[in-house]
Design a protein around this motif. Structure first.
Motif, PDB file in Angstrom:
ATOM      1  N   ILE A  66      20.993 -44.055 -24.955  1.00  0.00           N
ATOM      2  CA  ILE A  66      20.025 -44.239 -23.871  1.00  0.00           C
ATOM      3  C   ILE A  66      18.674 -43.742 -24.374  1.00  0.00           C
ATOM      4  O   ILE A  66      18.555 -42.638 -24.891  1.00  0.00           O
ATOM      5  N   THR A  67      17.669 -44.569 -24.209  1.00  0.00           N
ATOM      6  CA  THR A  67      16.293 -44.185 -24.500  1.00  0.00           C
ATOM      7  C   THR A  67      15.523 -44.223 -23.194  1.00  0.00           C
ATOM      8  O   THR A  67      15.629 -45.195 -22.439  1.00  0.00           O
ATOM      9  N   MET A  68      14.790 -43.158 -22.919  1.00  0.00           N
ATOM     10  CA  MET A  68      13.948 -43.120 -21.728  1.00  0.00           C
ATOM     11  C   MET A  68      12.525 -42.831 -22.178  1.00  0.00           C
ATOM     12  O   MET A  68      12.290 -41.897 -22.952  1.00  0.00           O
ATOM     13  N   ILE A  69      11.604 -43.627 -21.693  1.00  0.00           N
ATOM     14  CA  ILE A  69      10.187 -43.429 -21.998  1.00  0.00           C
ATOM     15  C   ILE A  69       9.521 -42.913 -20.734  1.00  0.00           C
ATOM     16  O   ILE A  69       9.626 -43.529 -19.667  1.00  0.00           O
ATOM     17  N   VAL A  70       8.882 -41.751 -20.859  1.00  0.00           N
ATOM     18  CA  VAL A  70       8.162 -41.171 -19.722  1.00  0.00           C
ATOM     19  C   VAL A  70       6.692 -41.069 -20.079  1.00  0.00           C
ATOM     20  O   VAL A  70       6.329 -40.913 -21.245  1.00  0.00           O
ATOM     21  N   MET A  71       5.857 -41.185 -19.060  1.00  0.00           N
ATOM     22  CA  MET A  71       4.415 -41.078 -19.239  1.00  0.00           C
ATOM     23  C   MET A  71       3.909 -39.849 -18.501  1.00  0.00           C
ATOM     24  O   MET A  71       4.273 -39.612 -17.350  1.00  0.00           O
ATOM     25  N   SER A  72       3.084 -39.091 -19.193  1.00  0.00           N
ATOM     26  CA  SER A  72       2.487 -37.886 -18.627  1.00  0.00           C
ATOM     27  C   SER A  72       0.978 -37.992 -18.786  1.00  0.00           C
ATOM     28  O   SER A  72       0.493 -38.341 -19.870  1.00  0.00           O
ATOM     29  N   ASP A  73       0.239 -37.703 -17.725  1.00  0.00           N
ATOM     30  CA  ASP A  73      -1.226 -37.716 -17.827  1.00  0.00           C
ATOM     31  C   ASP A  73      -1.702 -36.691 -18.846  1.00  0.00           C
ATOM     32  O   ASP A  73      -2.678 -36.907 -19.550  1.00  0.00           O
ATOM     33  N   GLU A  74      -0.994 -35.570 -18.936  1.00  0.00           N
ATOM     34  CA  GLU A  74      -1.405 -34.477 -19.809  1.00  0.00           C
ATOM     35  C   GLU A  74      -0.973 -34.673 -21.264  1.00  0.00           C
ATOM     36  O   GLU A  74      -1.697 -34.330 -22.191  1.00  0.00           O
ATOM     37  N   TYR A  75       0.232 -35.224 -21.484  1.00  0.00           N
ATOM     38  CA  TYR A  75       0.804 -35.287 -22.838  1.00  0.00           C
ATOM     39  C   TYR A  75       0.979 -36.707 -23.377  1.00  0.00           C
ATOM     40  O   TYR A  75       1.366 -36.885 -24.519  1.00  0.00           O
ATOM     41  N   GLY A  76       0.730 -37.712 -22.581  1.00  0.00           N
ATOM     42  CA  GLY A  76       0.888 -39.085 -23.044  1.00  0.00           C
ATOM     43  C   GLY A  76       2.334 -39.552 -22.987  1.00  0.00           C
ATOM     44  O   GLY A  76       3.132 -39.065 -22.187  1.00  0.00           O
ATOM     45  N   ARG A  77       2.658 -40.483 -23.867  1.00  0.00           N
ATOM     46  CA  ARG A  77       3.993 -41.096 -23.889  1.00  0.00           C
ATOM     47  C   ARG A  77       4.989 -40.171 -24.591  1.00  0.00           C
ATOM     48  O   ARG A  77       4.726 -39.661 -25.672  1.00  0.00           O
ATOM     49  N   ILE A  78       6.142 -39.998 -23.956  1.00  0.00           N
ATOM     50  CA  ILE A  78       7.219 -39.187 -24.512  1.00  0.00           C
ATOM     51  C   ILE A  78       8.478 -40.049 -24.510  1.00  0.00           C
ATOM     52  O   ILE A  78       8.847 -40.623 -23.485  1.00  0.00           O
ATOM     53  N   VAL A  79       9.099 -40.156 -25.673  1.00  0.00           N
ATOM     54  CA  VAL A  79      10.317 -40.948 -25.817  1.00  0.00           C
ATOM     55  C   VAL A  79      11.478 -39.991 -26.053  1.00  0.00           C
ATOM     56  O   VAL A  79      11.436 -39.180 -26.984  1.00  0.00           O
ATOM     57  N   VAL A  80      12.491 -40.077 -25.193  1.00  0.00           N
ATOM     58  CA  VAL A  80      13.697 -39.270 -25.378  1.00  0.00           C
ATOM     59  C   VAL A  80      14.857 -40.222 -25.643  1.00  0.00           C
ATOM     60  O   VAL A  80      14.970 -41.263 -25.006  1.00  0.00           O
ATOM     61  N   ASN A  81      15.671 -39.865 -26.615  1.00  0.00           N
ATOM     62  CA  ASN A  81      16.802 -40.715 -26.992  1.00  0.00           C
ATOM     63  C   ASN A  81      18.046 -39.851 -27.113  1.00  0.00           C
ATOM     64  O   ASN A  81      18.024 -38.827 -27.795  1.00  0.00           O
ATOM     65  N   ARG A  82      19.110 -40.289 -26.455  1.00  0.00           N
ATOM     66  CA  ARG A  82      20.375 -39.557 -26.513  1.00  0.00           C
ATOM     67  C   ARG A  82      21.512 -40.529 -26.768  1.00  0.00           C
ATOM     68  O   ARG A  82      21.647 -41.545 -26.091  1.00  0.00           O
ATOM     69  N   LYS A  83      22.317 -40.205 -27.771  1.00  0.00           N
ATOM     70  CA  LYS A  83      23.480 -41.019 -28.101  1.00  0.00           C
ATOM     71  C   LYS A  83      24.667 -40.595 -27.248  1.00  0.00           C
ATOM     72  O   LYS A  83      24.826 -39.407 -26.945  1.00  0.00           O
ATOM     73  N   LEU A  84      25.499 -41.564 -26.874  1.00  0.00           N
ATOM     74  CA  LEU A  84      26.705 -41.251 -26.121  1.00  0.00           C
ATOM     75  C   LEU A  84      27.573 -40.304 -26.934  1.00  0.00           C
ATOM     76  O   LEU A  84      27.709 -40.468 -28.143  1.00  0.00           O
ATOM     77  N   GLY A  85      28.122 -39.294 -26.271  1.00  0.00           N
ATOM     78  CA  GLY A  85      28.979 -38.334 -26.941  1.00  0.00           C
ATOM     79  C   GLY A  85      28.239 -37.219 -27.644  1.00  0.00           C
ATOM     80  O   GLY A  85      28.860 -36.368 -28.276  1.00  0.00           O
ATOM     81  N   LYS A  86      26.927 -37.175 -27.548  1.00  0.00           N
ATOM     82  CA  LYS A  86      26.134 -36.132 -28.208  1.00  0.00           C
ATOM     83  C   LYS A  86      25.527 -35.189 -27.173  1.00  0.00           C
ATOM     84  O   LYS A  86      25.152 -35.612 -26.084  1.00  0.00           O
ATOM     85  N   ASN A  87      25.415 -33.941 -27.542  1.00  0.00           N
ATOM     86  CA  ASN A  87      24.827 -32.931 -26.660  1.00  0.00           C
ATOM     87  C   ASN A  87      23.427 -32.542 -27.106  1.00  0.00           C
ATOM     88  O   ASN A  87      22.979 -31.431 -26.848  1.00  0.00           O
ATOM     89  N   GLN A  88      22.773 -33.453 -27.779  1.00  0.00           N
ATOM     90  CA  GLN A  88      21.392 -33.239 -28.185  1.00  0.00           C
ATOM     91  C   GLN A  88      20.587 -34.488 -27.856  1.00  0.00           C
ATOM     92  O   GLN A  88      21.114 -35.601 -27.810  1.00  0.00           O
ATOM     93  N   ILE A  89      19.301 -34.265 -27.615  1.00  0.00           N
ATOM     94  CA  ILE A  89      18.381 -35.344 -27.280  1.00  0.00           C
ATOM     95  C   ILE A  89      17.238 -35.301 -28.282  1.00  0.00           C
ATOM     96  O   ILE A  89      16.672 -34.241 -28.548  1.00  0.00           O
ATOM     97  N   ASP A  90      16.912 -36.450 -28.843  1.00  0.00           N
ATOM     98  CA  ASP A  90      15.795 -36.547 -29.780  1.00  0.00           C
ATOM     99  C   ASP A  90      14.529 -36.854 -28.987  1.00  0.00           C
ATOM    100  O   ASP A  90      14.500 -37.804 -28.200  1.00  0.00           O
ATOM    101  N   VAL A  91      13.497 -36.047 -29.181  1.00  0.00           N
ATOM    102  CA  VAL A  91      12.240 -36.176 -28.438  1.00  0.00           C
ATOM    103  C   VAL A  91      11.119 -36.523 -29.403  1.00  0.00           C
ATOM    104  O   VAL A  91      10.983 -35.912 -30.458  1.00  0.00           O
ATOM    105  N   ASN A  92      10.315 -37.512 -29.011  1.00  0.00           N
ATOM    106  CA  ASN A  92       9.157 -37.906 -29.802  1.00  0.00           C
ATOM    107  C   ASN A  92       7.986 -38.069 -28.844  1.00  0.00           C
ATOM    108  O   ASN A  92       8.053 -38.852 -27.905  1.00  0.00           O
ATOM    109  N   CYS A  93       6.904 -37.319 -29.104  1.00  0.00           N
ATOM    110  CA  CYS A  93       5.754 -37.324 -28.206  1.00  0.00           C
ATOM    111  C   CYS A  93       4.465 -37.550 -28.997  1.00  0.00           C
ATOM    112  O   CYS A  93       4.340 -37.096 -30.130  1.00  0.00           O
TER     113      CYS A  93
END
Length: 143
Positions: A66-93
């Motif tokens: 699952i990839t979720m893209i969120v927009m923040s007025d303060e920080y801009g675009r943030i992409v979070v990606n999490r693989k099924l079965g994993k307990n970690q999320i990769d964040v790119n801002c």
């Protein structure tokens, strides 16, 4: 400026089939449709990207992350990606004020083993809570 963010897009990714993409706009969004068309999977996918334990769908659907893209007025675009079965999320801002890389979904019971930030800290920062807040679970003040 008031802190906050909104979900721009949620994507169920696959190596074997076309990605399933739902796009949102700033403000209120409404998800409607007939039974068994994926409304609950969209909500579970959002919860999963936020760090929930529940998987949004079975692995036999062919989707693996699952990839979720969120927009923040303060920080801009943030992409979070999490693989099924994993307990970690990769964040790119876009902003250097947000740490890029892996985030854990839960705090470790032994703080010395906490190698990555926890995803809740990111979500709190996006709504303007900059200090770490912990909720005590027992009389010994353990998390």
């Amino acid at each position: 400026m008031m802190a906050g963010f909104y979900i721009e897009r949620i994507i169920a990714g696959s190596d074997t089939k076309e990605d399933a993409i739902v796009t949102f706009t700033k403000g209120m969004n409404l998800i409607q449709g007939r039974s068994e068309t994926g409304k609950t999977s969209v909500l579970k996918s959002i919860a999963f990207a936020f760090g929930a334990d529940i998987k949004p769908f079975d692995a036999n659907t062919g989707y693996s992350n699952i990839t979720m893209i969120v927009m923040s007025d303060e920080y801009g675009r943030i992409v979070v990606n999490r693989k099924l079965g994993k307990n970690q999320i990769d964040v790119n801002c876009e902003s250097n004020q947000i740490e890029n890389g892996l985030y854990d979904i839960k705090y470790k019971t032994d703080e010395t083993k906490q190698k990555h930030p926890v995803i809740n800290e990111l979500w709190l920062k996006l709504i303007g809570v900059y200090d770490l807040h912990m909720i005590c679970k027992n009389g010994d003040f353990r998390k």
